[in-house]
Motif scaffolding. Structure first.
Motif, PDB file in Angstrom:
ATOM      1  N   TRP A  31       0.824  -1.202   0.000  1.00 21.41           N
ATOM      2  CA  TRP A  31       0.000   0.000   0.000  1.00 21.41           C
ATOM      3  C   TRP A  31       0.863   1.259   0.000  1.00 21.41           C
ATOM      4  CZ3 TRP A  31      -0.924   4.050   3.455  1.00 21.41           C
ATOM      5  CH2 TRP A  31      -2.056   4.822   3.177  1.00 21.41           C
ATOM      6  N   LEU A  32       1.996   1.222   0.710  1.00 22.76           N
ATOM      7  CA  LEU A  32       2.868   2.395   0.820  1.00 22.76           C
ATOM      8  C   LEU A  32       3.785   2.591  -0.385  1.00 22.76           C
ATOM      9  CD1 LEU A  32       3.935   2.176   4.560  1.00 22.76           C
ATOM     10  CD2 LEU A  32       2.475   3.908   3.511  1.00 22.76           C
ATOM     11  N   GLN A  33       3.958   1.569  -1.192  1.00 21.27           N
ATOM     12  CA  GLN A  33       4.931   1.615  -2.282  1.00 21.27           C
ATOM     13  C   GLN A  33       4.759   2.817  -3.224  1.00 21.27           C
ATOM     14  OE1 GLN A  33       5.132  -1.923  -4.671  1.00 21.27           O
ATOM     15  NE2 GLN A  33       7.350  -1.729  -4.789  1.00 21.27           N
ATOM     16  N   PRO A  34       3.550   3.159  -3.668  1.00 22.75           N
ATOM     17  CA  PRO A  34       3.436   4.339  -4.536  1.00 22.75           C
ATOM     18  C   PRO A  34       3.906   5.626  -3.856  1.00 22.75           C
ATOM     19  CG  PRO A  34       1.413   3.056  -4.590  1.00 22.75           C
ATOM     20  CD  PRO A  34       2.275   2.478  -3.511  1.00 22.75           C
ATOM     21  N   TYR A  35       3.642   5.749  -2.572  1.00 23.77           N
ATOM     22  CA  TYR A  35       4.075   6.943  -1.840  1.00 23.77           C
ATOM     23  C   TYR A  35       5.589   6.961  -1.709  1.00 23.77           C
ATOM     24  CZ  TYR A  35      -0.861   7.044  -0.758  1.00 23.77           C
ATOM     25  OH  TYR A  35      -2.216   7.060  -0.861  1.00 23.77           O
ATOM     26  N   GLU A  36       6.173   5.800  -1.514  1.00 26.71           N
ATOM     27  CA  GLU A  36       7.631   5.716  -1.407  1.00 26.71           C
ATOM     28  C   GLU A  36       8.280   6.163  -2.714  1.00 26.71           C
ATOM     29  OE1 GLU A  36      11.179   2.485  -0.513  1.00 26.71           O
ATOM     30  OE2 GLU A  36       9.102   1.811  -0.579  1.00 26.71           O
ATOM     31  N   ARG A  37       7.735   5.696  -3.844  1.00 25.82           N
ATOM     32  CA  ARG A  37       8.279   6.112  -5.153  1.00 25.82           C
ATOM     33  C   ARG A  37       8.159   7.621  -5.322  1.00 25.82           C
ATOM     34  NH1 ARG A  37       5.719   1.341  -7.176  1.00 25.82           N
ATOM     35  NH2 ARG A  37       3.961   2.597  -7.879  1.00 25.82           N
ATOM     36  N   PHE A  38       7.003   8.166  -4.928  1.00 26.09           N
ATOM     37  CA  PHE A  38       6.797   9.609  -5.037  1.00 26.09           C
ATOM     38  C   PHE A  38       7.845  10.373  -4.240  1.00 26.09           C
ATOM     39  CE2 PHE A  38       5.044  13.415  -2.990  1.00 26.09           C
ATOM     40  CZ  PHE A  38       4.748  14.190  -4.094  1.00 26.09           C
ATOM     41  N   TRP A  39       8.037  10.001  -2.964  1.00 23.31           N
ATOM     42  CA  TRP A  39       8.963  10.732  -2.114  1.00 23.31           C
ATOM     43  C   TRP A  39      10.402  10.510  -2.513  1.00 23.31           C
ATOM     44  CZ3 TRP A  39       7.711  14.898   0.034  1.00 23.31           C
ATOM     45  CH2 TRP A  39       6.404  15.108   0.461  1.00 23.31           C
ATOM     46  N   ARG A  40      10.738   9.329  -3.017  1.00 20.12           N
ATOM     47  CA  ARG A  40      12.110   9.128  -3.515  1.00 20.12           C
ATOM     48  C   ARG A  40      12.403  10.087  -4.659  1.00 20.12           C
ATOM     49  NH1 ARG A  40      14.917   4.507  -1.785  1.00 20.12           N
ATOM     50  NH2 ARG A  40      13.546   2.946  -0.868  1.00 20.12           N
ATOM     51  N   GLY A  41      11.439  10.225  -5.560  1.00 17.71           N
ATOM     52  CA  GLY A  41      11.613  11.157  -6.682  1.00 17.71           C
ATOM     53  C   GLY A  41      11.751  12.583  -6.208  1.00 17.71           C
ATOM     54  N   ARG A  42      10.918  12.987  -5.268  1.00 27.59           N
ATOM     55  CA  ARG A  42      10.984  14.349  -4.739  1.00 27.59           C
ATOM     56  C   ARG A  42      12.319  14.616  -4.048  1.00 27.59           C
ATOM     57  NH1 ARG A  42       7.655  17.783  -7.104  1.00 27.59           N
ATOM     58  NH2 ARG A  42       5.505  17.152  -6.945  1.00 27.59           N
ATOM     59  N   LEU A  43      12.773  13.669  -3.253  1.00 28.11           N
ATOM     60  CA  LEU A  43      14.052  13.856  -2.553  1.00 28.11           C
ATOM     61  C   LEU A  43      15.223  13.869  -3.534  1.00 28.11           C
ATOM     62  CD1 LEU A  43      13.400  11.679   0.601  1.00 28.11           C
ATOM     63  CD2 LEU A  43      13.524  14.175   0.468  1.00 28.11           C
ATOM     64  N   LYS A  44      15.127  13.090  -4.595  1.00 28.58           N
ATOM     65  CA  LYS A  44      16.170  13.111  -5.631  1.00 28.58           C
ATOM     66  C   LYS A  44      16.204  14.487  -6.292  1.00 28.58           C
ATOM     67  CE  LYS A  44      17.627  10.738  -9.821  1.00 28.58           C
ATOM     68  NZ  LYS A  44      17.277   9.717 -10.804  1.00 28.58           N
ATOM     69  N   ASP A  45      15.016  15.036  -6.602  1.00 28.34           N
ATOM     70  CA  ASP A  45      14.945  16.385  -7.185  1.00 28.34           C
ATOM     71  C   ASP A  45      15.503  17.424  -6.234  1.00 28.34           C
ATOM     72  OD1 ASP A  45      13.726  15.206  -9.363  1.00 28.34           O
ATOM     73  OD2 ASP A  45      11.696  15.863  -8.819  1.00 28.34           O
ATOM     74  N   LEU A  46      15.199  17.309  -4.956  1.00 28.46           N
ATOM     75  CA  LEU A  46      15.718  18.249  -3.960  1.00 28.46           C
ATOM     76  C   LEU A  46      17.240  18.155  -3.893  1.00 28.46           C
ATOM     77  CD1 LEU A  46      15.397  20.305  -1.682  1.00 28.46           C
ATOM     78  CD2 LEU A  46      15.041  18.371  -0.121  1.00 28.46           C
ATOM     79  N   GLY A  47      17.771  16.942  -3.904  1.00 31.91           N
ATOM     80  CA  GLY A  47      19.226  16.759  -3.886  1.00 31.91           C
ATOM     81  C   GLY A  47      19.888  17.395  -5.095  1.00 31.91           C
ATOM     82  N   ALA A  48      19.269  17.236  -6.258  1.00 34.35           N
ATOM     83  CA  ALA A  48      19.820  17.845  -7.474  1.00 34.35           C
ATOM     84  C   ALA A  48      19.788  19.361  -7.377  1.00 34.35           C
ATOM     85  CB  ALA A  48      19.041  17.359  -8.697  1.00 34.35           C
TER      86      ALA A  48
END
Length: 92
Positions: free
Chosen positions: A64-81
C-alpha cells in the motif's frame, strides 16, 4: 518486538520479557495487541507460550505504501539535485 521475532525466530514470553525493562504481564499485553492485529501468532509448548512473527500483514502495508515511497524518492532526488546546483554560501 517484531524485529526481535523476525531476527530471532519464535520466542517465549519469558525470553522476550528478559530483553525489555518490563514485567511479563505488561509484555503479554503488548503481545495480545500484536496478536489481535494479526502480526504475531501464539503456540503453546508445555507451559510456555511461543510467539512467532506473522509477516503477511506487513507485506500488505508495504504494498500500500509503495506508490508513496516512489513519489517521495523522486521528490528527494529532485531536492538533492537542486541543492547540488545551489551555490554554497559560507558565512563566517
Amino acid at each position: 518486538m517484531l524485529r526481535l521475532l523476525r531476527g530471532g525466530g519464535p520466542q517465549s514470553v519469558q525470553v522476550l520479557a528478559d530483553l525489555f525493562d518490563m514485567r511479563r504481564p505488561s509484555l503479554s499485553e503488548h503481545l495480545k495487541v500484536l496478536r489481535e492485529a494479526g502480526l504475531v501468532s501464539e503456540q503453546r509448548s508445555g507451559r510456555q507460550r511461543i510467539h512467532r512473527l506473522e509477516a503477511a500483514p506487513l507485506a500488505e502495508v508495504q504494498d500500500w505504501l509503495q506508490p508513496y515511497e516512489r513519489f517521495w524518492r523522486g521528490r528527494l532526488k529532485d531536492l538533492g539535485a537542486l541543492l547540488d546546483r545551489t551555490p554554497n554560501d559560507d558565512v563566517t
